[in-house]
Scaffold this motif. Structure first.
Motif, mmCIF file in Angstrom:
data_model
loop_
_atom_site.group_PDB
_atom_site.id
_atom_site.type_symbol
_atom_site.label_atom_id
_atom_site.label_comp_id
_atom_site.label_asym_id
_atom_site.label_seq_id
_atom_site.Cartn_x
_atom_site.Cartn_y
_atom_site.Cartn_z
ATOM 1 N N ALA A 85 0.834 -1.200 0.000
ATOM 2 C CA ALA A 85 0.000 0.000 0.000
ATOM 3 C C ALA A 85 0.867 1.246 0.000
ATOM 4 O O ALA A 85 2.003 1.226 0.476
ATOM 5 N N GLN A 86 0.315 2.323 -0.539
ATOM 6 C CA GLN A 86 0.981 3.618 -0.548
ATOM 7 C C GLN A 86 0.009 4.671 -0.034
ATOM 8 O O GLN A 86 -1.199 4.591 -0.271
ATOM 9 N N VAL A 87 0.547 5.665 0.645
ATOM 10 C CA VAL A 87 -0.270 6.757 1.161
ATOM 11 C C VAL A 87 -0.483 7.775 0.041
ATOM 12 O O VAL A 87 0.479 8.280 -0.535
ATOM 13 N N VAL A 88 -1.750 8.062 -0.264
ATOM 14 C CA VAL A 88 -2.098 9.085 -1.244
ATOM 15 C C VAL A 88 -2.204 10.434 -0.541
ATOM 16 O O VAL A 88 -1.647 11.428 -0.988
ATOM 17 N N SER A 89 -2.933 10.445 0.592
ATOM 18 C CA SER A 89 -3.010 11.653 1.412
ATOM 19 C C SER A 89 -3.110 11.239 2.865
ATOM 20 O O SER A 89 -3.673 10.203 3.194
ATOM 21 N N CYS A 90 -2.542 12.057 3.727
ATOM 22 C CA CYS A 90 -2.466 11.742 5.147
ATOM 23 C C CYS A 90 -3.448 12.599 5.935
ATOM 24 O O CYS A 90 -3.886 13.659 5.473
ATOM 25 N N ALA A 91 -3.752 12.152 7.141
ATOM 26 C CA ALA A 91 -4.618 12.917 8.037
ATOM 27 C C ALA A 91 -3.940 14.219 8.420
ATOM 28 O O ALA A 91 -2.720 14.353 8.337
ATOM 29 N N GLY A 92 -4.745 15.161 8.841
ATOM 30 C CA GLY A 92 -4.218 16.454 9.270
ATOM 31 C C GLY A 92 -5.353 17.269 9.863
ATOM 32 O O GLY A 92 -6.462 16.752 10.072
ATOM 33 N N PRO A 93 -5.145 18.536 10.137
ATOM 34 C CA PRO A 93 -6.194 19.378 10.715
ATOM 35 C C PRO A 93 -7.471 19.337 9.869
ATOM 36 O O PRO A 93 -7.449 19.590 8.672
ATOM 37 N N LYS A 97 -8.355 11.203 8.541
ATOM 38 C CA LYS A 97 -8.268 9.964 7.763
ATOM 39 C C LYS A 97 -7.090 10.020 6.805
ATOM 40 O O LYS A 97 -6.599 11.096 6.459
ATOM 41 N N ALA A 98 -6.658 8.839 6.390
ATOM 42 C CA ALA A 98 -5.614 8.710 5.373
ATOM 43 C C ALA A 98 -6.232 8.008 4.171
ATOM 44 O O ALA A 98 -7.073 7.121 4.322
ATOM 45 N N VAL A 99 -5.834 8.404 2.988
ATOM 46 C CA VAL A 99 -6.282 7.747 1.764
ATOM 47 C C VAL A 99 -5.098 6.934 1.248
ATOM 48 O O VAL A 99 -3.980 7.452 1.132
ATOM 49 N N LEU A 100 -5.361 5.657 0.939
ATOM 50 C CA LEU A 100 -4.317 4.725 0.527
ATOM 51 C C LEU A 100 -4.676 4.042 -0.785
ATOM 52 O O LEU A 100 -5.862 3.855 -1.076
ATOM 53 N N THR A 101 -3.666 3.640 -1.553
ATOM 54 C CA THR A 101 -3.888 2.712 -2.654
ATOM 55 C C THR A 101 -3.283 1.385 -2.211
ATOM 56 O O THR A 101 -2.144 1.334 -1.740
#
Length: 164
Positions: A85-93, A97-101
């Motif tokens: 898996a790779q992180v597409v976008s990470c959680a933040g303010p 949630k994180a978006v993964l492929t």
């Protein structure tokens, strides 16, 4: 004449044992066979020689499991993770949630758990896991929600763990 042959044979055996690193003093755990069929307790006289002198029969006859000289099985194909898996976008303010492929690396359908660690300036902020069912060699985009949504603002990076 027979006495000379016996002495010659005894000296020859002693020379062979000394050259191969074996002693009769009970060192080691190979349990070599004596002429009467019992265990002589002989073994390698030094650890350096022990590590360089092992045959397959030495490893198979080591019944007390002392460990030195045993071969380690080579990794099999099943030791490889079934997906990555790779992180597409990470959680933040404002986004807990994180978006993964997630991509399957096997030729069969599998359900896998993808562990995600949310890290901040002072270390781990939160951990979660997302379950994904993948067809053979399929890639899916999934969302991994934080367990403690109130800590999203502390999150700086998202790290994907080993998928089993």
């Amino acid at each position: 004449m027979a006495g000379r042959r016996i002495r010659f044979t005894a000296v020859l055996v002693a020379v062979v044992f000394s050259l191969t690193g074996f002693s009769h003093g009970g060192h080691g755990s190979h349990g070599g066979k004596s002429s009467s069929g019992g265990s002589s307790g002989g073994g390698c006289s030094s650890s350096k020689k022990r590590s360089s002198y092992h045959s397959t029969s030495d490893n198979n006859n080591n019944s007390n499991g002392s460990g030195s000289g045993k071969s380690t099985p080579s990794p099999t194909k099943s030791a490889r993770p079934p997906a990555h898996a790779q992180v597409v976008s990470c959680a933040g303010p404002g986004s807990p949630k994180a978006v993964l492929t997630v991509t399957s690396d096997v030729d069969t359908a599998r359900t896998v758990d993808v562990p995600v660690t949310f890290e901040g300036a002072s270390g781990v902020v939160d951990r979660t896991s997302v379950r994904v069912t993948l067809k053979a060699r399929e890639t899916q985009t999934v969302t991994a929600a934080m367990v403690h949504e109130d800590k999203a603002a502390e999150t700086r990076t998202c790290v994907v763990g080993r998928i089993d």
